[in-house]
Scaffold this motif. Structure first.
Motif, PDB file in Angstrom:
ATOM      1  N   UNK A 377       3.053  13.649  -2.510  1.00 37.01           N
ATOM      2  CA  UNK A 377       3.160  14.843  -1.681  1.00 37.01           C
ATOM      3  C   UNK A 377       4.424  14.805  -0.833  1.00 37.01           C
ATOM      4  N   UNK A 378       4.679  13.680  -0.159  1.00 40.17           N
ATOM      5  CA  UNK A 378       5.798  13.600   0.771  1.00 40.17           C
ATOM      6  C   UNK A 378       7.139  13.498   0.066  1.00 40.17           C
ATOM      7  N   UNK A 379       7.214  12.758  -1.023  1.00 37.22           N
ATOM      8  CA  UNK A 379       8.492  12.501  -1.676  1.00 37.22           C
ATOM      9  C   UNK A 379       8.801  13.539  -2.757  1.00 37.22           C
ATOM     10  N   UNK A 380       7.775  13.927  -3.537  1.00 37.83           N
ATOM     11  CA  UNK A 380       8.005  14.837  -4.662  1.00 37.83           C
ATOM     12  C   UNK A 380       7.450  16.235  -4.437  1.00 37.83           C
ATOM     13  N   UNK A 381       6.718  16.437  -3.341  1.00 34.68           N
ATOM     14  CA  UNK A 381       6.229  17.768  -2.998  1.00 34.68           C
ATOM     15  C   UNK A 381       5.177  18.313  -3.934  1.00 34.68           C
ATOM     16  N   UNK A 382       4.351  17.423  -4.526  1.00 34.77           N
ATOM     17  CA  UNK A 382       3.328  17.880  -5.466  1.00 34.77           C
ATOM     18  C   UNK A 382       1.972  17.283  -5.111  1.00 34.77           C
ATOM     19  N   UNK A 383       0.928  17.961  -5.566  1.00 32.41           N
ATOM     20  CA  UNK A 383      -0.428  17.427  -5.518  1.00 32.41           C
ATOM     21  C   UNK A 383      -0.623  16.596  -6.783  1.00 32.41           C
ATOM     22  N   UNK A 384      -0.790  15.300  -6.621  1.00 33.80           N
ATOM     23  CA  UNK A 384      -0.856  14.393  -7.767  1.00 33.80           C
ATOM     24  C   UNK A 384      -1.946  14.801  -8.743  1.00 33.80           C
ATOM     25  N   UNK A 385      -3.129  15.136  -8.255  1.00 36.90           N
ATOM     26  CA  UNK A 385      -4.262  15.429  -9.132  1.00 36.90           C
ATOM     27  C   UNK A 385      -4.033  16.688  -9.957  1.00 36.90           C
ATOM     28  N   UNK A 386      -3.243  17.625  -9.420  1.00 39.73           N
ATOM     29  CA  UNK A 386      -2.956  18.848 -10.192  1.00 39.73           C
ATOM     30  C   UNK A 386      -1.729  18.675 -11.085  1.00 39.73           C
ATOM     31  N   UNK A 387      -0.667  18.053 -10.535  1.00 38.05           N
ATOM     32  CA  UNK A 387       0.586  17.923 -11.285  1.00 38.05           C
ATOM     33  C   UNK A 387       0.431  17.035 -12.514  1.00 38.05           C
ATOM     34  N   UNK A 388      -0.405  15.989 -12.401  1.00 35.14           N
ATOM     35  CA  UNK A 388      -0.621  15.062 -13.524  1.00 35.14           C
ATOM     36  C   UNK A 388      -2.128  14.978 -13.808  1.00 35.14           C
ATOM     37  N   UNK A 389      -2.729  16.134 -13.990  1.00 35.36           N
ATOM     38  CA  UNK A 389      -4.187  16.207 -14.155  1.00 35.36           C
ATOM     39  C   UNK A 389      -4.665  15.371 -15.339  1.00 35.36           C
ATOM     40  N   UNK A 390      -4.050  15.541 -16.506  1.00 34.48           N
ATOM     41  CA  UNK A 390      -4.507  14.834 -17.708  1.00 34.48           C
ATOM     42  C   UNK A 390      -4.307  13.330 -17.572  1.00 34.48           C
ATOM     43  N   UNK A 391      -3.175  12.942 -16.993  1.00 36.86           N
ATOM     44  CA  UNK A 391      -2.887  11.521 -16.858  1.00 36.86           C
ATOM     45  C   UNK A 391      -3.862  10.841 -15.901  1.00 36.86           C
ATOM     46  N   UNK A 392      -4.106  11.490 -14.748  1.00 38.86           N
ATOM     47  CA  UNK A 392      -5.032  10.910 -13.770  1.00 38.86           C
ATOM     48  C   UNK A 392      -6.446  10.852 -14.333  1.00 38.86           C
ATOM     49  N   UNK A 393      -6.874  11.913 -15.001  1.00 34.07           N
ATOM     50  CA  UNK A 393      -8.205  11.939 -15.604  1.00 34.07           C
ATOM     51  C   UNK A 393      -8.334  10.846 -16.661  1.00 34.07           C
ATOM     52  N   UNK A 394      -7.309  10.686 -17.488  1.00 31.29           N
ATOM     53  CA  UNK A 394      -7.348   9.646 -18.514  1.00 31.29           C
ATOM     54  C   UNK A 394      -7.483   8.253 -17.930  1.00 31.29           C
ATOM     55  N   UNK A 395      -6.767   7.980 -16.830  1.00 30.24           N
ATOM     56  CA  UNK A 395      -6.858   6.674 -16.184  1.00 30.24           C
ATOM     57  C   UNK A 395      -8.241   6.440 -15.587  1.00 30.24           C
TER      58      UNK A 395
END
Length: 448
Positions: A377-395
């Motif tokens: 959020x602070x460095x890249x300005x994104x919500x991790x769970x939304x921006x990389x939804x498939x990757x986070x879910x897979x992990x």
């Protein structure tokens, strides 16, 4: 990128707490599937375009940078080594060091400053007097440097000239690989001494440098669990400030010579990783999937974790600035010609889109043992769970990460996650080694 990004990274990627016994690691099919997915993305995204760069982009206000310097010379060449190196000839090495310092000066004149310096090779200590002059110049030009890290081989620790680096190098990383004489002979590293001699060299080194890191390798064919446990016992006896336990990396450049000869299958590597965790995590904090330290907030070999951006000097050096990867020429002749005439050494580059950069930082977060939503959020300005939804879910489904009940910003990386992070990082570094091999392939005798 915000000014506090490096501190945000360090906070997000602190090492894990010590644990008593590792959890279930991962089945063989999961390891092979992880490697297949990684290979797909690496083949798709990790390609370089030819370019002639006039100069590096100007430093950005508020950004923090780390410098990498490459010394591409060795007095003997190991057949399985994939790093960029040439057979040592003193006159060539001295000319190279002169131009390396010119490149460092030119980077300073562009307005760059750095928080740390990492010197890799090759054999960085191949000309000690030239290395000393280079470090002294760099420290003078860039007073913001807080730590100098340097790599070398064990035999150098037995040379009295190593004392010239006392007070200049804060962290010395020593490539031991194993204390077992059979493994050393198989990997052609018996030229640096017997396991007993290497052990004695490390003891001497710890008297000279504030931080000594001992590099080990596991996953060798014929490296039994007993051999591994013996190596780990010797490490605990030495008690260095840091230990790095790399898995053996087989690339397209080396696989013909090492596959089924010195490389063990993935299942054995996973079992050995379990032994490493169960042995070292009693006395060390885990800094990354394969790095361990007595403290959890100090730099280590994988400098890319603590630094979003770094600039590389020297032949074959890599830089990552903004969203672009730059690679200096692998030709020693062209490097000397270009730098000697005041030009830039970059001959390849690749600009990545934001999604690729986020995937890369996700990999590093998993590998480091912490995934932090606040960092994204602070460095890249994104919500991790939304921006990389498939990757986070897979992990999550793989059992690699889970929610932290004590901190909603931070995931807990499980032992399975550490292993998968190790496998993915191994594949990433192997792909980078493949790039090195491709860029070295067209070199002629006159380039070396």
């Amino acid at each position: 990128m915000m000014e506090k990004s490096t501190e945000t990274i360090r906070t997000a990627y602190k090492g894990n707490a010590k644990h008593e016994k590792s959890e279930a690691i991962a089945p063989g099919w999961m390891l092979r599937a992880t490697e297949a997915v990684m290979q797909y993305y690496l083949d798709k995204n990790l390609t370089l375009d030819p370019c002639i760069l006039q100069e590096f982009p100007k430093p950005q206000e508020g950004h923090q940078y780390m410098m990498y310097a490459h010394i591409p010379f060795c007095k003997t060449l190991c057949s399985y080594c994939t790093f960029h190196r040439f057979l040592f000839k003193e006159y060539k090495a001295r000319e190279y060091f002169v131009n390396l310092r010119k490149e460092i000066q030119s980077v300073h004149d562009m307005g760059y400053n750095f928080t740390s310096l990492y010197i890799g090779g090759g054999t960085t200590t191949v000309l000690m007097d030239e290395l000393v002059k280079t470090i002294e110049l760099t420290r003078t030009l860039f007073p913001g440097i807080k730590e100098v890290s340097c790599e070398t081989d064990p035999q150098v620790m037995g040379d009295p000239s190593i004392s010239m680096l006392k007070g200049l190098v804060d962290r010395m990383s020593i490539g031991v690989q194993s204390f077992d004489d059979g493994i050393l002979k198989m990997t052609e590293r018996d030229k640096f001494g017997t396991g007993k001699q290497v052990f004695d060299y490390i003891q001497k080194a710890q008297e000279l440098f504030p931080i000594c890191n001992v590099d080990m390798i596991f996953g060798f064919h014929g490296q039994t669990n007993e051999v591994l446990r013996s190596d780990l016992a010797k490490l605990l006896e030495l008690s260095p400030r840091q230990i790095t336990t790399y898995p053996l990396m087989v690339t397209s450049q080396t696989k013909r010579s090492v596959k089924d000869k010195i490389a063990a299958p993935p299942e054995i590597m996973a079992e050995q990783y379990r032994i490493i965790l169960d042995t070292l995590c009693h006395d060390y904090t885990q800094l990354s999937s394969w790095a361990f330290g007595k403290s959890n907030n100090e730099g280590f070999d994988e400098y890319v974790i603590d630094n979003d951006e770094y600039l590389g000097v020297g032949s074959g050096a890599f830089s990552f600035l903004g969203d672009t990867l730059y690679v200096n020429t692998f030709s020693l002749r062209r490097y000397n010609e270009r730098i000697g005439s005041g030009r830039n050494g970059v001959e390849r580059k690749r600009t990545f889109d934001k999604f690729n950069v986020l995937q890369y930082r996700l990999l590093l977060g998993l590998f480091a043992g912490r995934l932090n939503r606040r960092y994204f959020k602070e460095v890249h300005g994104v919500n991790l769970d939304r921006a990389l939804f498939k990757e986070v879910l897979g992990l999550k489904l793989a059992g690699a990460i889970k929610e932290n009940p004590d901190d909603p910003n931070q995931f807990i990386v499980t032992d399975r996650g550490k292993l998968l992070g190790l496998v993915m990082m191994k594949d990433f570094y192997s792909a980078m080694d493949n790039i090195r091999a491709e860029l070295r392939k067209p070199l002629k005798e006159s380039d070396m």
